[in-house]
Design a protein around this motif. Structure first.
Motif, PDB file in Angstrom:
ATOM      1  N   LEU A   1     -10.725   6.119   2.330  1.00 34.25           N
ATOM      2  CA  LEU A   1     -10.319   4.880   1.681  1.00 34.25           C
ATOM      3  C   LEU A   1     -11.476   4.451   0.785  1.00 34.25           C
TER       4      LEU A   1
ATOM      5  N   TYR B   1       0.847  -1.178   0.000  1.00 34.31           N
ATOM      6  CA  TYR B   1       0.000   0.000   0.000  1.00 34.31           C
ATOM      7  C   TYR B   1       0.885   1.231   0.000  1.00 34.31           C
TER       8      TYR B   1
ATOM      9  N   ASP C   1      -3.699   4.943  -1.048  1.00 37.16           N
ATOM     10  CA  ASP C   1      -4.741   3.996  -0.692  1.00 37.16           C
ATOM     11  C   ASP C   1      -5.549   4.455   0.515  1.00 37.16           C
ATOM     12  N   ILE C   2      -4.896   4.990   1.520  1.00 39.43           N
ATOM     13  CA  ILE C   2      -5.589   5.475   2.709  1.00 39.43           C
ATOM     14  C   ILE C   2      -5.015   6.836   3.089  1.00 39.43           C
TER      15      ILE C   2
ATOM     16  N   GLN D   1     -10.402  -3.739   5.413  1.00 38.57           N
ATOM     17  CA  GLN D   1     -11.184  -3.764   4.183  1.00 38.57           C
ATOM     18  C   GLN D   1     -10.998  -5.144   3.559  1.00 38.57           C
TER      19      GLN D   1
ATOM     20  N   ASP E   1     -15.981   4.881   1.785  1.00 42.85           N
ATOM     21  CA  ASP E   1     -15.187   5.924   1.123  1.00 42.85           C
ATOM     22  C   ASP E   1     -14.519   6.912   2.085  1.00 42.85           C
ATOM     23  N   ASN E   2     -15.244   7.461   3.058  1.00 41.96           N
ATOM     24  CA  ASN E   2     -14.604   8.364   4.022  1.00 41.96           C
ATOM     25  C   ASN E   2     -15.462   8.468   5.267  1.00 41.96           C
TER      26      ASN E   2
END
Length: 103
Positions: free
Chosen positions: A48, A28, A32-33, A91, A71-72
């Motif tokens: 994410l 990652y 990604d985050i 996830q 998503d957030n």
């Protein structure tokens, strides 16, 4: 590729496990985050893509908050004491751990 912040490289790897052991390692990067702002006065955002579960543990390993989102999400640590916290985002079979500092 990641970037360095205060001497820390922000690239990290996540190991995948199932009942028979490790199944692989996913790489990652910061795309990604996203967790911001960090450090925070209490409110921060986790971004994410897709559905995820977010856990926050304190420096002693105690779970202090758990939420799920898509998503957030906005996270509120304003009532918690200042210090280091660990944000674990799950996830699917992958999990990501990032540090956040509450001032």
């Amino acid at each position: 590729a990641g970037y360095s912040y205060n001497g820390f490289n922000n690239d990290f790897s996540v190991a995948r496990y199932n009942a028979s052991g490790a199944t692989g390692i996913d790489k990652y990067d910061n795309n990604d985050i996203i967790i911001y702002p960090n450090p925070t006065s209490g409110l921060f955002t986790v971004v994410l893509p897709g559905e995820f579960v977010m856990n926050v543990t304190d420096a002693r390993g105690r779970l202090v908050l758990q939420k799920s989102g898509v998503d957030n999400m906005m996270v509120d640590l304003e009532t918690f004491e200042s210090g280091l916290y660990f944000v674990t985002v799950v996830q699917g079979e992958n999990s990501i751990v990032k540090k956040i500092v509450k001032q």
